[in-house]
Design a protein around this motif. Structure first.
Motif, PDB file in Angstrom:
ATOM      1  N   ASP A  17      -2.704   3.470   0.205  1.00 28.83           N
ATOM      2  CA  ASP A  17      -3.146   2.307  -0.563  1.00 28.83           C
ATOM      3  C   ASP A  17      -2.985   2.569  -2.059  1.00 28.83           C
ATOM      4  OD1 ASP A  17      -5.327   3.745  -1.517  1.00 28.83           O
ATOM      5  OD2 ASP A  17      -6.776   2.776  -0.190  1.00 28.83           O
ATOM      6  N   LYS A  23      -4.287   3.945   4.325  1.00 30.56           N
ATOM      7  CA  LYS A  23      -4.705   2.596   4.728  1.00 30.56           C
ATOM      8  C   LYS A  23      -5.175   2.660   6.178  1.00 30.56           C
ATOM      9  CE  LYS A  23      -1.275  -0.054   2.015  1.00 30.56           C
ATOM     10  NZ  LYS A  23      -0.058  -0.890   2.092  1.00 30.56           N
ATOM     11  N   PRO A  25      -6.503   0.293   8.402  1.00 30.20           N
ATOM     12  CA  PRO A  25      -6.111  -0.692   9.430  1.00 30.20           C
ATOM     13  C   PRO A  25      -4.727  -0.436  10.059  1.00 30.20           C
ATOM     14  CG  PRO A  25      -7.261  -1.810   7.670  1.00 30.20           C
ATOM     15  CD  PRO A  25      -7.040  -0.383   7.196  1.00 30.20           C
ATOM     16  N   TYR A 157      -7.797 -17.255   7.397  1.00 27.69           N
ATOM     17  CA  TYR A 157      -6.480 -16.601   7.446  1.00 27.69           C
ATOM     18  C   TYR A 157      -5.645 -17.256   8.535  1.00 27.69           C
ATOM     19  CZ  TYR A 157      -8.390 -12.897   4.568  1.00 27.69           C
ATOM     20  OH  TYR A 157      -8.961 -12.198   3.543  1.00 27.69           O
ATOM     21  N   HIS A 158      -4.397 -17.491   8.205  1.00 32.02           N
ATOM     22  CA  HIS A 158      -3.463 -18.025   9.195  1.00 32.02           C
ATOM     23  C   HIS A 158      -2.938 -16.862  10.038  1.00 32.02           C
ATOM     24  CE1 HIS A 158      -0.623 -20.726  10.981  1.00 32.02           C
ATOM     25  NE2 HIS A 158       0.360 -19.909  10.689  1.00 32.02           N
ATOM     26  N   LYS A 174      -4.884  -5.970  12.944  1.00 32.63           N
ATOM     27  CA  LYS A 174      -5.036  -7.149  12.080  1.00 32.63           C
ATOM     28  C   LYS A 174      -6.495  -7.524  11.864  1.00 32.63           C
ATOM     29  CE  LYS A 174      -1.049  -7.535  11.064  1.00 32.63           C
ATOM     30  NZ  LYS A 174      -0.640  -7.347   9.682  1.00 32.63           N
ATOM     31  N   TRP A 178      -8.163  -8.154   8.264  1.00 34.34           N
ATOM     32  CA  TRP A 178      -8.873  -9.369   7.816  1.00 34.34           C
ATOM     33  C   TRP A 178     -10.290  -9.037   7.338  1.00 34.34           C
ATOM     34  CZ3 TRP A 178      -7.193 -11.780  13.074  1.00 34.34           C
ATOM     35  CH2 TRP A 178      -5.903 -12.330  12.968  1.00 34.34           C
ATOM     36  N   TYR A 180     -11.394  -6.115   6.069  1.00 32.94           N
ATOM     37  CA  TYR A 180     -11.265  -5.461   4.760  1.00 32.94           C
ATOM     38  C   TYR A 180     -11.037  -6.508   3.666  1.00 32.94           C
ATOM     39  CZ  TYR A 180     -10.731  -0.356   5.584  1.00 32.94           C
ATOM     40  OH  TYR A 180     -10.921   0.967   5.840  1.00 32.94           O
ATOM     41  N   ASP A 181     -10.074  -7.376   3.926  1.00 35.55           N
ATOM     42  CA  ASP A 181      -9.547  -8.186   2.826  1.00 35.55           C
ATOM     43  C   ASP A 181     -10.592  -9.089   2.187  1.00 35.55           C
ATOM     44  OD1 ASP A 181      -7.058  -8.616   1.349  1.00 35.55           O
ATOM     45  OD2 ASP A 181      -7.398 -10.696   1.921  1.00 35.55           O
ATOM     46  N   TYR A 185     -10.565  -7.178  -3.906  1.00 37.54           N
ATOM     47  CA  TYR A 185      -9.819  -6.072  -4.519  1.00 37.54           C
ATOM     48  C   TYR A 185     -10.749  -5.106  -5.254  1.00 37.54           C
ATOM     49  CZ  TYR A 185      -5.861  -3.829  -6.829  1.00 37.54           C
ATOM     50  OH  TYR A 185      -4.939  -2.925  -7.254  1.00 37.54           O
ATOM     51  N   LEU A 188     -12.780  -2.906  -2.847  1.00 40.71           N
ATOM     52  CA  LEU A 188     -11.951  -1.982  -2.063  1.00 40.71           C
ATOM     53  C   LEU A 188     -11.331  -0.890  -2.923  1.00 40.71           C
ATOM     54  CD1 LEU A 188     -10.302  -4.630   0.260  1.00 40.71           C
ATOM     55  CD2 LEU A 188     -11.930  -2.872   0.966  1.00 40.71           C
ATOM     56  N   LYS A 189     -11.077  -1.225  -4.163  1.00 43.91           N
ATOM     57  CA  LYS A 189     -10.491  -0.241  -5.084  1.00 43.91           C
ATOM     58  C   LYS A 189     -11.485   0.895  -5.365  1.00 43.91           C
ATOM     59  CE  LYS A 189      -7.493   0.586  -8.718  1.00 43.91           C
ATOM     60  NZ  LYS A 189      -6.330   1.398  -8.402  1.00 43.91           N
TER      61      LYS A 189
ATOM     62  N   TYR B 161      -5.356  -6.970  -0.133  1.00 41.87           N
ATOM     63  CA  TYR B 161      -5.521  -5.623  -0.703  1.00 41.87           C
ATOM     64  C   TYR B 161      -4.525  -4.647  -0.089  1.00 41.87           C
ATOM     65  CZ  TYR B 161      -7.598  -1.174  -2.038  1.00 41.87           C
ATOM     66  OH  TYR B 161      -7.791   0.091  -2.526  1.00 41.87           O
ATOM     67  N   LEU B 162      -4.369  -4.727   1.227  1.00 40.96           N
ATOM     68  CA  LEU B 162      -3.504  -3.760   1.899  1.00 40.96           C
ATOM     69  C   LEU B 162      -2.020  -4.080   1.740  1.00 40.96           C
ATOM     70  CD1 LEU B 162      -5.615  -3.117   5.091  1.00 40.96           C
ATOM     71  CD2 LEU B 162      -5.242  -1.555   3.187  1.00 40.96           C
ATOM     72  N   ILE B 164      -0.789  -4.138  -1.121  1.00 38.61           N
ATOM     73  CA  ILE B 164      -0.475  -3.426  -2.365  1.00 38.61           C
ATOM     74  C   ILE B 164      -0.215  -1.953  -2.063  1.00 38.61           C
ATOM     75  CG2 ILE B 164      -1.314  -2.882  -4.700  1.00 38.61           C
ATOM     76  CD1 ILE B 164      -1.121  -5.893  -4.088  1.00 38.61           C
ATOM     77  N   ASP B 165       0.856  -1.421  -2.594  1.00 36.76           N
ATOM     78  CA  ASP B 165       1.156  -0.021  -2.335  1.00 36.76           C
ATOM     79  C   ASP B 165       0.752   0.861  -3.516  1.00 36.76           C
ATOM     80  OD1 ASP B 165       3.213  -0.087  -4.211  1.00 36.76           O
ATOM     81  OD2 ASP B 165       4.741  -0.481  -2.698  1.00 36.76           O
ATOM     82  N   MET B 166       1.082   2.139  -3.405  1.00 34.19           N
ATOM     83  CA  MET B 166       0.627   3.118  -4.393  1.00 34.19           C
ATOM     84  C   MET B 166       1.191   2.888  -5.793  1.00 34.19           C
ATOM     85  SD  MET B 166       0.385   6.878  -2.814  1.00 34.19           S
ATOM     86  CE  MET B 166       1.031   7.649  -4.280  1.00 34.19           C
TER      87      MET B 166
END
Lengths: 242, 242
Positions: A17, A23, A25, A157-158, A174, A178, A180-181, A185, A188-189, B161-162, B164-166
């Motif tokens: 990440d 990551k 998930p 979320y679709h 998945k 979902w 986590y998201d 940001y 989670l950061k 969030y996921l 996004i990479d490093m």
């Protein structure tokens, strides 16, 4: 003790990440690949199980203990053991170890077998399980108490085409994605999970939308994924500041 | 001829779509892992490049020729060659071969180096490229003409969030994922890509939303990913009925 199997694994860029941490998930898919290799080595590949029994494995519950998330380019060992099974549930443990064999992540996972034709859970056949040397037990303790969420925050979320796997249902990883998201940001950061209970109760259908709902109380977040007025999955995640 | 490298690869359950075909968007990450291993073998790992130069690789363009998508559990070989480079661009080819060494997928990919500090594209250092034995050339032909889309259909996607990479930007494979998804379940269930041009022109920022826009004319779909009123990526995909 059940049969064990292990593989070396290097944390790839794609699985790292924005902080350089694993990551979690999509890592669920890696764990399932490792258990797939284990099963193939024992002559019980997914293809074999499907062709000979008409069954597919589905995960019902996960419990994660996370001492530390491995970092980008870190070499780890993924070890798995087929611990035990009863009439309907098989218990498999995964351990992710660092290069000193110190434990980074322990995952208790619980699987059931589904008849692909009628999508019903079936009794685990002894002969299918035989090569795993798992102990046959009466009862398998698993899961947690998932309280119903009061006035949760929610995001829609679709369900994407590529979220659907070959069984025609949404890929396991998945749901956690979902969950986590919705935390956002900024959160989670600055936080990493230390413990996760995750339960799958009902398949999400292709094509529609799901609602990812949560209540966060400090460092504990309670989650549910809902669609068509029913709960598909639930989780309790304990976080720590990083 | 540039240095070549190859790996065996088995199409996993996680990478198989609901028809049992390879999911192409996440396979981009697999290709990048393979090129990462190639580079590491030559003493030019991503970590080495970052620590010694302060640079990271970014993909600018892909071109895919797809003879046939490999199927779930199929064993393939992924072969890659560092073909050539000029001042700013490196050309790397990937070939996915079946067990008879017949070509399934050919991917021409084009990379640039970005200074991670100021996020500017830099001149490719000869000493960095030396072990790849790539031909240094004046000009590298790449890309396609991407027409501007008139009255496209569009769907909005939240950048997760996921995603996004490093490097702090959206993972390459996500753009193609968003492009696929707008075409809808019914179309994707019945069609497979035979040719893809894909161009990345501007990073998507974390946290916001993107618009995945397309115009489909029979078996050719034109795509653009937009955010903040600018184009981030474009593609032209030719499909065939399966």
């Amino acid at each position: 003790m059940g049969h064990t199997y292990q593989e070396d694994y290097t944390i790839s860029f794609e699985l790292s990440d924005t902080n350089g941490n694993l990551k979690l998930p999509p890592f669920l898919s890696v764990l399932l690949e490792v258990s797939g290799h284990h099963s193939a080595q024992l002559g019980r590949s997914d293809v074999y199980v499907l062709e000979n029994y008409g069954y597919v494995w589905i995960v019902t519950d996960y419990e994660f203990d996370i001492v530390r998330l491995p970092k980008f380019s870190e070499k780890v060992v993924i070890r798995t053991e087929a611990i035990s099974y009863n009439k309907l549930i098989c218990h498999r443990r995964f351990e992710v170890l660092d290069d000193k064999e110190d434990l980074l992540i322990r995952v208790e996972s619980y699987f059931a077998l589904m008849d692909l034709e009628n999508r019903k859970i079936v009794v685990v056949p002894d002969d299918l399980l035989e090569p795993y040397q798992s102990e046959k037990v009466k009862k398998i303790a698993r899961g947690a108490k998932y309280p119903s969420l009061e006035e949760p925050e929610r995001s829609s979320y679709h369900v994407r085409y590529l979220d659907i796997d070959m069984n025609g249902h949404v890929n396991n990883s998945k749901y956690l994605d979902w969950m986590y998201d919705v935390l956002g940001y900024a959160f989670l950061k600055q936080h990493v999970p230390s413990h996760i209970h995750l339960k799958y109760s009902r398949e999400v259908s292709p094509g529609g939308d799901i609602s990812s709902e949560f209540v966060r109380d400090g460092l504990v977040s309670h989650h549910q994924i809902c669609s068509d007025g029913q709960i598909n999955a639930q989780a309790i995640i304990t976080w720590r500041k990083q």
